[in-house]
Scaffold this active site. Structure first.
Site, mmCIF file in Angstrom:
data_model
loop_
_atom_site.group_PDB
_atom_site.id
_atom_site.type_symbol
_atom_site.label_atom_id
_atom_site.label_comp_id
_atom_site.label_asym_id
_atom_site.label_seq_id
_atom_site.Cartn_x
_atom_site.Cartn_y
_atom_site.Cartn_z
ATOM 1 N N SER A 540 0.845 -1.194 0.000
ATOM 2 C CA SER A 540 0.000 0.000 0.000
ATOM 3 C C SER A 540 0.882 1.247 0.000
ATOM 4 O O SER A 540 1.634 1.463 -0.945
ATOM 5 C CB SER A 540 -0.955 -0.046 1.195
ATOM 6 O OG SER A 540 -1.935 0.949 1.105
ATOM 7 N N HIS A 655 -8.150 -4.922 -0.657
ATOM 8 C CA HIS A 655 -6.868 -4.249 -0.428
ATOM 9 C C HIS A 655 -5.871 -5.144 0.295
ATOM 10 O O HIS A 655 -4.667 -4.915 0.227
ATOM 11 C CB HIS A 655 -7.098 -2.957 0.352
ATOM 12 C CG HIS A 655 -5.864 -2.118 0.474
ATOM 13 N ND1 HIS A 655 -5.085 -1.770 -0.615
ATOM 14 C CD2 HIS A 655 -5.263 -1.569 1.552
ATOM 15 C CE1 HIS A 655 -4.070 -1.028 -0.208
ATOM 16 N NE2 HIS A 655 -4.150 -0.899 1.102
#
Length: 681
Positions: A540, A655
């Protein structure tokens, strides 16, 4: 001002269509090309078997929370419950070696019955008994969820109960017949970040369209969300309206009988809990008018705040030193409980409100560890705490916030032989002279000759701390095989409170990356490793860090694992939820901020003829937060420039890049096979 859509001159702009045919064809082709290179490795089969055994093990410590009905609840996944089961047991039964669990909701059975790829995204249950719940279900792991009312006692969804269709909702209970809901009320009615900004009150029995609007934010906001603080008997003490101006600045408001009232509180502050009539807040900025500093924990009398919202009168609860940080805050019925870290090592303090301030007592817990407040009961003063460190299997404790007495509930069995390893903390000096700590987990008697295969992990953003933690996969798949594991506590994180985070924002972003390069160079200077044996990993925001390392200092690394990354930082504000992160990185539409972003944005800085190592890029099609376009575009540009690389796109997973434990085991196996190929051959 938000950035305009990516210009058409970007040849890979089509990757931004999350499930576009051309983009998905690229992903499938890259998977087909890359996976055999890893899965044909003779080590892969054993690595995968070990990873699967660890992540699906049934003797893991359940992540239990204290429920208002007196039970302990957790969400559990294993080989028999791949999607997971939400379940409950009594405290007495949990103390035994074989607790008797009652199933609340079986996600595998639900997904099969409804022919849906459900991923459990949690449940918001109404105090005091936590029977009425709002269950969030995601299709494949997306942030967008469907919300359905559920009866935790009967184990059934409520016929005719509250139901919200798939969207990015901010919703919570006010009382049994009333919800506060922020959602996408009409198609496209969301912020530039993709989140809701209109808050309504929805009564039981009303159609959703009949809900009453109470507050409307702005399209430029990140989001609007309700926050309800409760008395120990479950009655709402206050309903706050949290208007997130950006990721870190929030205008706090109070919902009253006369409408929504603005509170004169710093926008960089976070409401942490409610106890004894006091609202606890942490400050992420100085509040000079009131005499408080960033990092302080303060309290406000709720009755006084309601009576005079323009003139709050805060009281200091705790002021951390320069080496400390308030990592977590929780409230029991009568105590405010704080996880306080000192040089990245945890302790837990229990605060009581006294006539002239707050008194503190320290809970008797293991030292030199990370301590996480897993659950706090507002019916009594019990806490569930998790204690972990790199080489000691995690333990779980039940503690009383008043007596301070902790009772060990569970211990994780050892997943690897840690007897041959040791942990040390070192400090590197960054470019501007700042001392940056990092932990090194290494074999005892390690030779300082530069030959040790070393994996360096970091994140460096959003005030997220990287504190010591026990990882069975890191231990079994890396440490046991002679590897060295390093975690860098670089700026941008929260290891030393808001000041550590604020130091790396926007125009100062390069400090984060300078810290990481300083740790990398320090490892090499100490001869712990060498550039030939140094690999790095991050996801991320940490994936962005990996991209910056690739483009700015490729000579330092032989392996780079780039997980669900941000990569195109000039275009990031129009991709996924990117606009919500302008408070962290800056806005490419503002010239001064764009100049800094252009200096490090990996996508724009990829060039031909550089000594780039063969990187491994990972993403997920279902990631509607960062968006797979970043990883896809990175791979496509590397390909166009003639570089070799590996790419894996999980077609589910969100995610976290994994929708269930089997997918997690696959991802981990691919990563460590790659690292061994690059660093141990």
């Amino acid at each position: 001002m938000a950035a305009a859509p990516a210009p058409s001159k970007d040849p890979f702009a089509y990757m931004e269509e999350i499930e576009g045919p051309q983009a998905l064809a690229f992903a499938r082709a890259e998977n087909a090309r890359s996976l055999p290179q890893l899965q044909s490795d003779p080590r892969y089969e054993q690595i995968h078997a070990q990873a699967l055994k660890i992540v699906t093990a049934k003797d893991r410590v359940p992540n239990v929370g204290l429920s208002g009905d007196g039970s302990l609840r957790d969400f559990w996944q294993d080989q028999d419950h791949v999607r997971g089961v939400w379940r409950a047991t009594s405290v007495a039964s949990y103390r035994t070696a074989a607790p008797q669990w009652r199933t609340i909701l079986d996600l595998d059975a639900l997904a099969a019955a409804e022919k849906a790829n459900w991923v459990f995204k949690g449940a918001d249950c109404l105090a005091p008994d936590d029977r009425a719940c709002l269950v969030s279900l995601s299709d494949g792991g997306k942030d967008a969820v469907t919300v359905r009312e559920f009866d935790a006692a009967t184990g059934k969804f409520v016929d005719g109960g509250f139901h919200l269709p798939e969207a990015k909702h901010n919703v919570t209970w006010i009382d049994h017949d009333t919800l506060a809901v922020a959602t996408e009320w009409t198609k496209g009615e969301v912020t530039e970040s993709g989140y809701p900004f209109i808050l309504k009150v929805w009564k039981r029995g009303q159609p959703l369209a009949a809900a009453t609007e109470v507050f409307r934010g702005a399209v430029k906001d990140v989001s609007v969300a309700p926050l309800v603080l409760r008395e120990p008997d479950g009655r709402p003490a206050a309903v706050f309206v949290e208007q997130a101006l950006d990721f870190f600045n929030t205008q706090h408001r109070l919902l009253t009988d006369h409408g929504v009232v603005k509170l004169a509180l710093p926008t960089k502050s976070t409401i942490q809990g409610y106890v004894a009539g006091q609202v606890a807040l942490t400050l992420e900025q100085d509040w000079p008018e009131a005499g408080f500093k960033e990092g302080d924990l303060i309290a406000l009398d709720l009755a006084a705040l309601k009576a005079d919202p323009a003139h709050p009168r805060p009281q200091l609860v705790l002021r951390p030193t320069q080496s400390q940080a308030v990592e977590e805050v929780a409230a029991t019925r009568d105590r405010l409980v704080v996880a306080l870290y000192d040089n990245v090592k945890g302790q837990v303090l229990s605060f009581a409100k006294a006539a002239d301030g707050w008194t503190a007592a320290r809970l008797d817990l293991p030292k030199d560890s990370s301590i996480h407040i897993a659950s706090a009961s507002d019916r009594d003063n019990r806490l569930v705490l998790s204690v972990t460190s790199y080489l000691t299997p995690s333990t779980q404790w039940l503690a009383d916030a008043i007596s301070g007495h902790p009772e060990k509930l569970k211990s994780l069995p050892a997943r690897f032989d840690a007897s041959k390893d040791v942990v040390e903390q070192y400090w590197a000096t960054s470019r501007d002279g700042t001392k940056v700590p990092y932990f090194v987990v290494h074999p005892k008697g390690m030779k300082l000759d530069g030959t040790n295969p070393t994996l360096l992990y970091a994140y460096g953003g959003f005030q997220v701390s990287q504190s010591p933690a026990y990882s069975g996969t890191v231990g079994k798949l890396w440490l046991e095989k002679g590897g060295v594991y390093v975690v860098a506590n670089i700026r941008g994180g929260g290891e030393f409170g808001p000041r550590w985070h604020n130091a790396g924002l926007k125009l100062n972003r390069m400090r984060v990356y300078d810290d990481f390069f300083a740790v990398s160079q320090d490892l090499i200077a100490r001869k712990i490793t060498s550039s030939r044996r140094l690999g790095i990993m991050g996801g991320s925001n940490g994936g962005l860090l990996m991209g910056v390392a690739l483009t700015q200092h490729p000579e330092l690394y032989r392996a780079i694992v780039i997980q669900v990354p941000l990569f195109d930082m000039i275009g990031y504000t129009h991709i996924g939820a990117g606009a919500s992160w302008v408070g962290e990185y800056g806005d490419p539409a503002i010239p001064a901020e764009r100049a800094v972003i252009e200096s490090y944005s990996p996508y724009q800085n990829l060039k031909a003829g550089q000594p780039y190592p063969k990187v491994f890029i990972e993403t997920s099609t279902k990631d509607d937060r960062v968006h797979p376009a970043h990883a896809r575009k990175a791979a496509a540009r590397l390909k166009a420039l003639g570089y070799d690389y590996l790419y894996y796109e999980n077609m589910e997973g969100g995610h976290a890049a994994a929708a269930n434990l089997n997918e997690t085991a696959l991802r981990v196996s691919l990563e460590y096979t790659y690292l061994m190929q690059r660093l141990m051959n």
